[in-house]
Design an enzyme around this catalytic site. Sequence first.
Site, PDB file in Angstrom:
ATOM      1  CE  LYS A   1      -2.982  18.926 -35.877  1.00 17.25           C
ATOM      2  NZ  LYS A   1      -3.294  19.035 -37.308  1.00 17.25           N
TER       3      LYS A   1
ATOM      4  CB  SER B   1      -3.972  22.275 -32.827  1.00 14.33           C
ATOM      5  OG  SER B   1      -4.883  22.329 -31.746  1.00 14.33           O
TER       6      SER B   1
ATOM      7  CG  ASP C   1      -2.145   5.782 -43.487  1.00 13.44           C
ATOM      8  OD1 ASP C   1      -2.016   6.952 -43.048  1.00 13.44           O
ATOM      9  OD2 ASP C   1      -1.786   4.780 -42.847  1.00 13.44           O
TER      10      ASP C   1
ATOM     11  CE1 TYR D   1      -4.520  17.186 -33.148  1.00 16.65           C
ATOM     12  CE2 TYR D   1      -4.406  18.842 -31.409  1.00 16.65           C
ATOM     13  CZ  TYR D   1      -4.868  18.433 -32.642  1.00 16.65           C
ATOM     14  OH  TYR D   1      -5.682  19.265 -33.380  1.00 16.65           O
TER      15      TYR D   1
END
Length: 267
Positions: free
Chosen positions: A173, A156, A76, A169
């Site tokens: 990013k 992204s 992980d 997110y």
Amino acid sequence: MNQAYDPDAAPGTAHGIDGRVVIVTGAGRGIGRGIARHLAKNGATIVVAEHRARRLDDAMAELDGLGVQSLGIECDVGSREAVFAMVEATMSRFGRVDGIVNNAVSLVAAKPIEDVTEQDMDLLQRTGTNGTLWAMQAVFPHMKAQGWGRIVNVGSAAGIRGSAGTAPYNATKEAIRSLTRTAAREWAKHGIVVNCYCPASAGHHEPPPEGNLHREAWEAMYAMHPMDRDGEAEEDIAPPVLFLLSDACRFMTGETLMLDGGGQMRS
Ligand SMILES: NC(=O)c1ccc[n+]([C@@H]2O[C@H](COP(=O)([O-])OP(=O)(O)OC[C@H]3O[C@@H](n4cnc5c(N)ncnc54)[C@H](O)[C@@H]3O)[C@@H](O)[C@H]2O)c1
């Protein structure tokens, strides 16, 4: 040319990665899997670091089928301890680590910014920003000792654009792109090159349902692409990633490559 890498011991070309040892995190499926396959076909030794056991097994079976040297490690990336152990296992098995692609990140359901929870932020921060940082820290002493290293991080277009519905997110990013620039600046003197890319290759995901906030980002990704198609992980994304991992990428650092069929030009 540099440093500890011995072209006779592990033959390669300036534009290749033959004989290099490269870790790809989250290579159990999707883009990471396509990258691992492409690098393996081009002569790299691959370490897959993946937290889902079944995906890890699938990826390792595929790499075995290609007849390449590889190592699969259940890991992980949000655990600093696990990431350092994964890099140590790589060192004990292969004696070097030349490159890493920090591809893994865990995701949460799309939601408007006012509904984002502490858990949402924690998961993205832990597996995205922190995971990338721990991985960079873990490979650093080995790359420094070699006087050569290639670190490839993953951003992204959603982060750059600020797509609706994916605030945690987007934030992680963009943090990863920032870490990329700082590491590039701090480690250039050690022969370590650090870059980032933003892919568009979501064909292996189910489209989010109509009305879902994430649907907007999804549709935006496909709409108005000059090339009018989604990217293929192995054919479209992996070759420029191979470049970022090679000797050929020696004078570009701290940068972000948009691997999105020209999609970024629309915004
Ligand atoms: N798919 C796209 O079009 C697109 C667009 C922009 C950015 N990206 C980025 O590219 C990367 C790969 O995207 P994808 O669509 O292939 O993702 P994916 O979700 O299909 O695959 C991610 C892989 O990483 C693994 N993973 C997730 N969390 C992990 C953790 N904590 N530790 C170890 N492994 C973990 C998953 O099990 C999975 O195998 C991600 O960083 C993503 O943000 C993708």
